[in-house]
Structure formats: C-alpha cells, structure tokens
Scaffold this active site. Structure first.
Site, PDB file in Angstrom:
ATOM      1  N   GLU A 194       0.744  -1.070  -0.023  1.00 35.19           N
ATOM      2  CA  GLU A 194       0.084   0.105  -0.011  1.00 35.19           C
ATOM      3  C   GLU A 194       0.967   1.354  -0.210  1.00 35.19           C
ATOM      4  O   GLU A 194       1.832   1.227   0.767  1.00 35.19           O
ATOM      5  CB  GLU A 194      -0.787  -0.162   1.211  1.00 35.19           C
ATOM      6  CG  GLU A 194      -2.249   0.629   1.139  1.00 35.19           C
ATOM      7  CD  GLU A 194      -2.994  -0.349  -0.054  1.00 35.19           C
ATOM      8  OE1 GLU A 194      -3.265   0.241  -1.100  1.00 35.19           O
ATOM      9  OE2 GLU A 194      -3.609  -1.247   0.457  1.00 35.19           O
ATOM     10  N   THR A 235       2.827   2.216  -2.166  1.00 34.65           N
ATOM     11  CA  THR A 235       3.879   1.664  -2.899  1.00 34.65           C
ATOM     12  C   THR A 235       4.089   1.940  -4.383  1.00 34.65           C
ATOM     13  O   THR A 235       4.884   2.126  -5.109  1.00 34.65           O
ATOM     14  CB  THR A 235       4.316   0.405  -2.507  1.00 34.65           C
ATOM     15  OG1 THR A 235       3.307  -0.649  -3.052  1.00 34.65           O
ATOM     16  CG2 THR A 235       4.751   0.158  -1.143  1.00 34.65           C
ATOM     17  N   SER A 254     -26.441   6.731 -15.070  1.00 37.62           N
ATOM     18  CA  SER A 254     -25.990   5.697 -14.148  1.00 37.62           C
ATOM     19  C   SER A 254     -27.360   5.312 -13.746  1.00 37.62           C
ATOM     20  O   SER A 254     -27.973   5.850 -13.214  1.00 37.62           O
ATOM     21  CB  SER A 254     -25.048   6.322 -13.183  1.00 37.62           C
ATOM     22  OG  SER A 254     -24.737   5.369 -12.181  1.00 37.62           O
ATOM     23  N   GLY A 267     -16.345   4.830  -2.777  1.00 46.36           N
ATOM     24  CA  GLY A 267     -15.847   5.367  -1.902  1.00 46.36           C
ATOM     25  C   GLY A 267     -15.495   4.452  -0.784  1.00 46.36           C
ATOM     26  O   GLY A 267     -15.206   5.018   0.408  1.00 46.36           O
ATOM     27  N   ASP A 322      -4.272   0.781  -9.106  1.00 46.14           N
ATOM     28  CA  ASP A 322      -5.949   0.388  -8.990  1.00 46.14           C
ATOM     29  C   ASP A 322      -6.328   0.167 -10.749  1.00 46.14           C
ATOM     30  O   ASP A 322      -7.351  -1.001 -11.074  1.00 46.14           O
ATOM     31  CB  ASP A 322      -6.885   1.613  -8.645  1.00 46.14           C
ATOM     32  CG  ASP A 322      -6.539   1.868  -7.248  1.00 46.14           C
ATOM     33  OD1 ASP A 322      -6.092   0.845  -6.604  1.00 46.14           O
ATOM     34  OD2 ASP A 322      -6.847   2.931  -6.690  1.00 46.14           O
TER      35      ASP A 322
HETATM   36  P1  ADP Z   1     -13.475   4.333  -4.526  1.00 49.31           P
HETATM   37  O1  ADP Z   1     -12.576   4.387  -5.809  1.00 49.31           O
HETATM   38  O2  ADP Z   1     -12.378   3.895  -3.508  1.00 49.31           O
HETATM   39  O3  ADP Z   1     -14.787   3.597  -4.707  1.00 49.31           O
HETATM   40  P2  ADP Z   1     -13.486   7.332  -4.889  1.00 49.31           P
HETATM   41  O4  ADP Z   1     -13.936   8.265  -4.222  1.00 49.31           O
HETATM   42  O5  ADP Z   1     -12.016   7.320  -5.636  1.00 49.31           O
HETATM   43  O6  ADP Z   1     -13.676   6.022  -4.073  1.00 49.31           O
HETATM   44  O7  ADP Z   1     -14.708   6.855  -6.257  1.00 49.31           O
HETATM   45  C1  ADP Z   1     -16.083   6.763  -5.941  1.00 49.31           C
HETATM   46  C2  ADP Z   1     -16.796   7.830  -6.864  1.00 49.31           C
HETATM   47  O8  ADP Z   1     -16.909   7.365  -8.041  1.00 49.31           O
HETATM   48  C3  ADP Z   1     -18.194   7.975  -6.620  1.00 49.31           C
HETATM   49  O9  ADP Z   1     -18.405   8.971  -5.691  1.00 49.31           O
HETATM   50  C4  ADP Z   1     -18.898   8.038  -7.754  1.00 49.31           C
HETATM   51  O10 ADP Z   1     -18.572   9.657  -8.290  1.00 49.31           O
HETATM   52  C5  ADP Z   1     -18.072   7.495  -8.811  1.00 49.31           C
HETATM   53  N1  ADP Z   1     -18.714   6.197  -9.175  1.00 49.31           N
HETATM   54  C6  ADP Z   1     -18.043   4.892  -9.080  1.00 49.31           C
HETATM   55  N2  ADP Z   1     -19.119   3.951  -9.468  1.00 49.31           N
HETATM   56  C7  ADP Z   1     -20.217   4.507  -9.853  1.00 49.31           C
HETATM   57  C8  ADP Z   1     -21.241   4.325 -10.808  1.00 49.31           C
HETATM   58  N3  ADP Z   1     -21.757   2.789 -10.999  1.00 49.31           N
HETATM   59  N4  ADP Z   1     -22.114   5.124 -11.074  1.00 49.31           N
HETATM   60  C9  ADP Z   1     -21.783   6.738 -11.089  1.00 49.31           C
HETATM   61  N5  ADP Z   1     -20.533   7.007 -10.490  1.00 49.31           N
HETATM   62  C10 ADP Z   1     -19.864   5.979  -9.885  1.00 49.31           C
END
Ligand code: ADP
Ligand code: MG
Length: 380
Positions: free
Chosen positions: A36, A38, A70, A126, A176
C-alpha cells in the site's frame, strides 16, 4: 449483480436510447492483498480483482457529444451531456468527471469519439475498493471498443491515470487501473510498478481453509481532499534528499529529516513485505502471510499515518476474534480493511467486528468474503 449487471446496463440503455447498445464492457474493483502506498514510489503491489464490477453499455454518436446515465438500485440518473471539444479539467462535476476525464484523455490521444454511455455497477462507492477506477476502465474499454482502437493495457492504464490525476484531480498511482485491467480469476497480480513487470500468482485461500474477509467501514474517504497528495509529496522530497529516483531505491532512512523518516520506513518495509508475501504464496504457506498483513497495517497506522480509528478498530477486532492478520487497504482515512480468516472462524470474526463497531458507536460495517475474479473486458 454480475452477468445480470450487463443486462441492467443494456436494458437501461434500450429504455433511454430506443435501441440496443453496440456493446457492453465491464471492469472490476480490487482488493490489494499487500503493498500500500508503494505504487507511486515505483514499488511492488499485489492486488486481486473482486467480483464487484462496473458495466458500461455504449453506442457511438457522430456529433462529438457524450451522454451519460447511471443506474443505481433501479433508478436511472441522467447527467448533462458533455461536448468532447469543450472538455477541460474542471468542466465536469461529481461522478461525470470520471467517464468525462477518460473521454478527455482519449481525445488527446486521437481516439474515441462521441458516445451514449449507460453505467451500472455494484462496486461499493468510496469504500477503498476502487469503484472509480472500475468506472474509468470500463469507460475506456467502451470508448476504445467503439472506435476500433486496440492499444496495450499499459497505455490504457496510463491514460486512465491521467484522467484521474489531471481531470478528476485525485493524485493516484498505477495500482488500481492496472489491477482492474490485468487481474485474472484465481490469482493475485504481482506488479513491479517501475518496470511494469507482471506476474500472475495463483491465490486460492479456500484450498488452505482460509478466506479474505473485506470489512467496509462505510467511512467514506476522498482522495482529492485527504492527506494523500501530502504523503506523495513527502515521498518525493524524501527521495530527493536521499538522492534516489524514488523511495523504491532507498536502502534506509539515514540522512532524512525526522518528519520524512517514517514515510520512507513505511515504503521500504512495505516493499519487503510484498516480496515476502509472494514468496510465501508460491510456497503455499498461506497462514504465514497473516503477520505480514498486520505489520503492514501497523506501518500504515504509525509510520505512514493514513489509517483512521474505524480501520484500526476493524483490524484489531478481526484479529482478536481469530483472524491471522488484518490491515487497512487503499488510500486510507476510511474505506475498507481486509482480514485473513480461517473459514470456520468467519462468523466469529464478523460478529467480533460488528460488536466492536457497535461498542464504539460506529455505523454497521459491510462485510463479504472476496475471491479473485476476472479483470476488465467486453461482455457483449
Ligand atoms: P473508490 O474508488 O474507493 O470507490 P472514489 O472516491 O475514488 O472511491 O470514487 C467513488 C466515486 O466514483 C463515486 O463517488 C462516484 O462519483 C463514482 N462512481 C463509482 N461507481 C459509479 C457508478 N456505478 N455510477 C456513477 N458513479 C460511480
Ligand atoms: Mg477511487
């Protein structure tokens, strides 16, 4: 959702656009077993894809416009269409920034035109399981697929990184999107970020009576606002002071000012833990990776200082209930932890974690066992 996730995206597409999509592409979220913070230090990571994915149903458009919708829990959210020629960082807000950022980067590469895109996904958002990259990678594959371009996965990973860094504004590394693109069923992906060298290492915890339990604290993190960028800059400064290209090359902390020592210590020891974990997995000594996971957590908590109380409670409670090791994953400051759990103790660990959360007055965590799933690709 899985195979039906593709149908959900395609059905919503039909309802919105009156015709079937030209194709459906999907990409998974990921768990990083170890390694992590890294990736942006040119080091080693060891992720696997989780069964949760994001699907993008898509058809081309001739007018240089990207429309976006979405589907979430049966509800369709339709966004303002974006015009490719007018895309600049800062022009798209919220979730639209992720797919728009990908379209922006691809356009600079001279690939990808307008498109209708309908997204469906079940990667918790998130939660440190990289829903953002699963959305970006699925969007990239969809736009590339529609345009007939077939670049290398490493190019796609770099473009997706540009989208997230320069358009969304999250200074994330290469872990990622590479995981989402390159992971395979039943394996962890051993990636040397500097050289790009990849090795698929078989990972069958079940055969050893073990499970990887994901504990989503439901504390949402934000990589844009969190101390992530500050940690990155600290690592760059430390590498500068040491006179090395990146902390990957650092042999120790000698010569560093006090405030940079713990950052370097984390990166150096974490890279060692990844190498050790790969060795143990190859020797089928699965139970022995438990202490390495716990050491990783301690290092992220005490040296790198990216944990939070919920992640600490999750890791501690899991171990107390019988997990062989546990650690926070992802950027930190929220999101998820993982625990390596003997199968017969799974319920006890889940109960232990849930009770510890309740005792602290935290909301209920979401828990599931994760088995390595397939990487990104075209579904339909
Ligand atoms: P993580 O990548 O750890 O889940 P992030 O904050 O980097 O957290 O990304 C989350 C964001 O990605 C959400 O708040 C949204 O804006 C977007 N997101 C992820 N999946 C979807 C989806 N299926 N539809 C719309 N937005 C999405
Ligand atoms: Mg993300």
């Amino acid at each position: 959702m899985n195979s039906t996730g593709s149908n959900i995206a395609a059905d919503a597409f039909r309802r919105l656009h009156g015709a079937a999509p030209a194709g459906v592409w999907s990409a998974p979220g990921r768990v990083n077993l170890i390694g992590e913070h890294t990736d942006y230090n040119d080091g080693f990571v060891l992720p696997f894809a989780i069964p949760h994915r994001t699907w993008v149903a898509a058809s081309p458009r001739e007018d240089g416009v990207i429309t976006l919708a979405s589907v979430q829990d049966g509800q369709v959210e339709v966004a303002e269409p974006v015009r490719l020629a007018e895309l600049e960082p800062g022009t798209a807000q919220g979730w639209v920034a992720y797919p728009a950022g990908v379209a922006w980067v691809l356009r600079q590469q001279g690939v990808g035109g307008g498109a209708d895109l309908v997204v469906a996904g079940d990667v918790p958002r998130g939660a440190g399981l990289s829903s953002s990259h699963s959305l970006e990678v699925a969007t990239a594959l969809a736009l590339l697929g529609l345009s007939g371009a077939d670049p290398s996965k490493s190019d796609i990973a770099k473009w997706v990184q540009q989208a997230e860094n320069d358009f969304v504004g999250a200074p994330t590394g290469l872990l990622d999107q590479t995981a989402s693109l390159c992971c395979t069923d039943a394996h962890v992906l051993f990636l040397d970020v500097r050289s790009g060298r990849q090795e698929q290492v078989p990972f069958d915890a079940g055969a050893h009576g073990l499970e990887v339990l994901v504990i989503d604290t439901r504390v949402s993190h934000s990589l844009v606002e969190s101390g992530y960028g500050e940690r990155r800059r600290g690592c760059e400064r430390a590498a500068d002071v040491l006179g090395v290209a990146s902390l990957r090359d650092a042999a120790g902390e000698e010569g560093l000012p006090d405030e940079l020592r713990p950052l370097a210590r984390h990166v150096i020891t974490e890279n060692e833990r990844v190498l050790k974990t790969v060795e143990l997995l190859k020797q089928e000594r699965y139970a022995e990776i438990g202490p390495l996971l716990s050491a990783s957590h301690a290092s992220l908590r005490d040296d790198y200082r990216v944990s939070c109380v919920e992640l600490d409670v999750a890791a501690e409670a899991a171990e107390k209930a019988g997990a062989l090791g546990a650690r926070m994953i992802g950027g930190g400051f929220g999101g998820s932890a993982i625990a390596l759990v003997p199968r017969e103790l799974r319920e006890r660990v889940e109960t232990g974690v849930a009770e510890a959360f309740a005792a602290q007055g935290f909301g209920s965590p979401r828990m599931f066992a994760a088995v390595p799933a397939a990487g990104a690709g075209r579904d339909v």
